[in-house]
Write a protein that holds these residues in place. Structure first.
Motif, PDB file in Angstrom:
ATOM      1  N   ILE A 128      -3.318  -3.758  -4.756  1.00  0.00           N
ATOM      2  CA  ILE A 128      -2.085  -3.001  -4.999  1.00  0.00           C
ATOM      3  C   ILE A 128      -0.858  -3.791  -4.557  1.00  0.00           C
ATOM      4  N   VAL A 129       0.213  -3.641  -5.329  1.00  0.00           N
ATOM      5  CA  VAL A 129       1.517  -4.162  -4.946  1.00  0.00           C
ATOM      6  C   VAL A 129       2.467  -2.968  -4.899  1.00  0.00           C
ATOM      7  N   PHE A 130       3.172  -2.822  -3.785  1.00  0.00           N
ATOM      8  CA  PHE A 130       4.039  -1.661  -3.612  1.00  0.00           C
ATOM      9  C   PHE A 130       5.468  -1.949  -4.067  1.00  0.00           C
ATOM     10  N   GLN A 131       6.290  -0.938  -3.840  1.00  0.00           N
ATOM     11  CA  GLN A 131       7.647  -0.923  -4.348  1.00  0.00           C
ATOM     12  C   GLN A 131       8.592  -1.904  -3.655  1.00  0.00           C
ATOM     13  N   ASN A 132       8.538  -1.903  -2.335  1.00  0.00           N
ATOM     14  CA  ASN A 132       9.584  -2.606  -1.601  1.00  0.00           C
ATOM     15  C   ASN A 132       9.159  -4.026  -1.246  1.00  0.00           C
ATOM     16  N   PRO A 133       9.841  -5.027  -1.854  1.00  0.00           N
ATOM     17  CA  PRO A 133       9.424  -6.409  -1.632  1.00  0.00           C
ATOM     18  C   PRO A 133       9.539  -6.826  -0.166  1.00  0.00           C
ATOM     19  N   ASP A 134      10.417  -6.171   0.586  1.00  0.00           N
ATOM     20  CA  ASP A 134      10.586  -6.580   1.981  1.00  0.00           C
ATOM     21  C   ASP A 134       9.515  -6.017   2.901  1.00  0.00           C
ATOM     22  N   ASN A 135       9.046  -4.810   2.589  1.00  0.00           N
ATOM     23  CA  ASN A 135       8.047  -4.182   3.477  1.00  0.00           C
ATOM     24  C   ASN A 135       6.680  -4.801   3.375  1.00  0.00           C
ATOM     25  N   GLN A 136       6.421  -5.540   2.286  1.00  0.00           N
ATOM     26  CA  GLN A 136       5.065  -6.049   2.156  1.00  0.00           C
ATOM     27  C   GLN A 136       4.964  -7.554   2.366  1.00  0.00           C
ATOM     28  N   PHE A 137       6.066  -8.180   2.731  1.00  0.00           N
ATOM     29  CA  PHE A 137       6.009  -9.608   3.043  1.00  0.00           C
ATOM     30  C   PHE A 137       5.543  -9.749   4.485  1.00  0.00           C
ATOM     31  N   VAL A 138       4.324 -10.211   4.681  1.00  0.00           N
ATOM     32  CA  VAL A 138       3.752 -10.239   6.028  1.00  0.00           C
ATOM     33  C   VAL A 138       3.677 -11.643   6.617  1.00  0.00           C
ATOM     34  N   GLY A 139       3.823 -12.665   5.766  1.00  0.00           N
ATOM     35  CA  GLY A 139       3.704 -14.034   6.268  1.00  0.00           C
ATOM     36  C   GLY A 139       5.037 -14.558   6.779  1.00  0.00           C
ATOM     37  N   VAL A 140       4.984 -15.643   7.536  1.00  0.00           N
ATOM     38  CA  VAL A 140       6.213 -16.312   7.981  1.00  0.00           C
ATOM     39  C   VAL A 140       6.820 -17.068   6.804  1.00  0.00           C
ATOM     40  N   THR A 141       5.948 -17.602   5.972  1.00  0.00           N
ATOM     41  CA  THR A 141       6.387 -18.335   4.784  1.00  0.00           C
ATOM     42  C   THR A 141       5.612 -17.814   3.571  1.00  0.00           C
ATOM     43  N   VAL A 142       6.019 -18.268   2.407  1.00  0.00           N
ATOM     44  CA  VAL A 142       5.328 -17.902   1.167  1.00  0.00           C
ATOM     45  C   VAL A 142       3.846 -18.291   1.262  1.00  0.00           C
ATOM     46  N   ARG A 143       3.601 -19.488   1.767  1.00  0.00           N
ATOM     47  CA  ARG A 143       2.204 -19.967   1.899  1.00  0.00           C
ATOM     48  C   ARG A 143       1.378 -18.986   2.743  1.00  0.00           C
ATOM     49  N   HIS A 144       1.905 -18.610   3.908  1.00  0.00           N
ATOM     50  CA  HIS A 144       1.170 -17.707   4.795  1.00  0.00           C
ATOM     51  C   HIS A 144       1.019 -16.330   4.182  1.00  0.00           C
ATOM     52  N   ASP A 145       2.047 -15.925   3.449  1.00  0.00           N
ATOM     53  CA  ASP A 145       1.986 -14.591   2.863  1.00  0.00           C
ATOM     54  C   ASP A 145       0.886 -14.502   1.803  1.00  0.00           C
ATOM     55  N   ILE A 146       0.812 -15.509   0.958  1.00  0.00           N
ATOM     56  CA  ILE A 146      -0.230 -15.495  -0.089  1.00  0.00           C
ATOM     57  C   ILE A 146      -1.610 -15.601   0.548  1.00  0.00           C
ATOM     58  N   ALA A 147      -1.692 -16.354   1.648  1.00  0.00           N
ATOM     59  CA  ALA A 147      -2.999 -16.587   2.295  1.00  0.00           C
ATOM     60  C   ALA A 147      -3.464 -15.398   3.129  1.00  0.00           C
ATOM     61  N   PHE A 148      -2.551 -14.459   3.408  1.00  0.00           N
ATOM     62  CA  PHE A 148      -2.838 -13.419   4.394  1.00  0.00           C
ATOM     63  C   PHE A 148      -4.172 -12.702   4.160  1.00  0.00           C
TER      64      PHE A 148
END
Ligand code: ADP
Ligand code: MG
Length: 201
Positions: free
Chosen positions: A80-100
């Protein structure tokens, strides 16, 4: 492949947020679920991914009933991908976020990096791997969220108002990406929206 039978859900045991819902979604299709605010769309999407347990009814994915026992298997089939792009960014960087999401999958760092690069490339974010969220537009953040979901390699992807906080350009980026995921990767897509113009795409 996704079957919902007589699904009801109540947050307080009194009023029903979902009232006897039935759905039968075939593999490889792109379905839009349309409804006004408060009509229970997000409640439904949370039930589908096992974040909420239905008060009544059943959900089946690939013939597997969604219950406590199968939850881990089901989570490998639906993302699932939710509505708010800021609430679901969990990584420090794009790389970490995709890898999470991959971090729980016992992958070697090399395997993880390979997957991150592959999915970043698929969503057009390959040049942004070291960027931090504040350096990205809303559409870019949603593309990263989609890459993170795709990296889990689930067959079904739910986008719950995933474009509603984006400007027209960001929205168009995501719509084009969804078309590719559906047509070329044969992903089953469920877009949830209150916006008729998006549902009609
Ligand atoms: N965490 C919650 N606790 C109690 N009620 C909730 C909660 N989340 C949503 N609701 C209520 O459930 C109904 C459906 O909400 P929701 O599924 O978020 O609708 P939608 O996504 O279509 O806007 C609304 O009446 C909402 O107020
Ligand atoms: Mg909602």
């Amino acid at each position: 492949m996704l079957k919902v039978s007589d699904l009801s859900f109540s947050y307080d045991g009194k009023t029903k947020a979902l009232n006897h819902i039935n759905l039968d979604i075939k593999k490889g299709t792109w379905v839009s679920i349309l409804g006004h605010n408060g009509s229970g769309k997000s409640t439904l999407s949370k039930c589908l991914v096992g974040l909420l347990s239905p008060s009544q009814g059943e959900i089946e994915i690939d013939g597997l009933p969604l219950n406590g026992e199968n939850l881990i298997d089901i989570r490998q089939k639906i993302g699932i991908v939710f509505q708010n792009p800021d609430n679901q960014f969990v990584g420090v960087t794009v790389r970490h976020d995709i890898a999470f999401g991959l971090e729980n999958q016992c992958k070697t760092p090399e395997e993880m990096e390979e997957k991150v690069k592959y999915y970043a490339n698929l969503v057009g974010m390959q040049d942004f791997l070291s960027k931090e969220p504040h350096q990205l537009s809303g559409g870019q953040k949603q593309r990263v969220a989609i890459a993170g979901a795709l990296a889990m390699e689930q067959d079904i992807l739910i986008l719950d108002e995933a474009t509603s906080m984006l400007d027209p350009e960001g929205r168009e980026e995501i719509v084009e990406l969804i078309k590719v995921l559906n047509k070329e990767l044969n992903k089953t897509i469920i877009t949830i929206t209150h916006d008729l113009s998006f549902a009609a795409d």
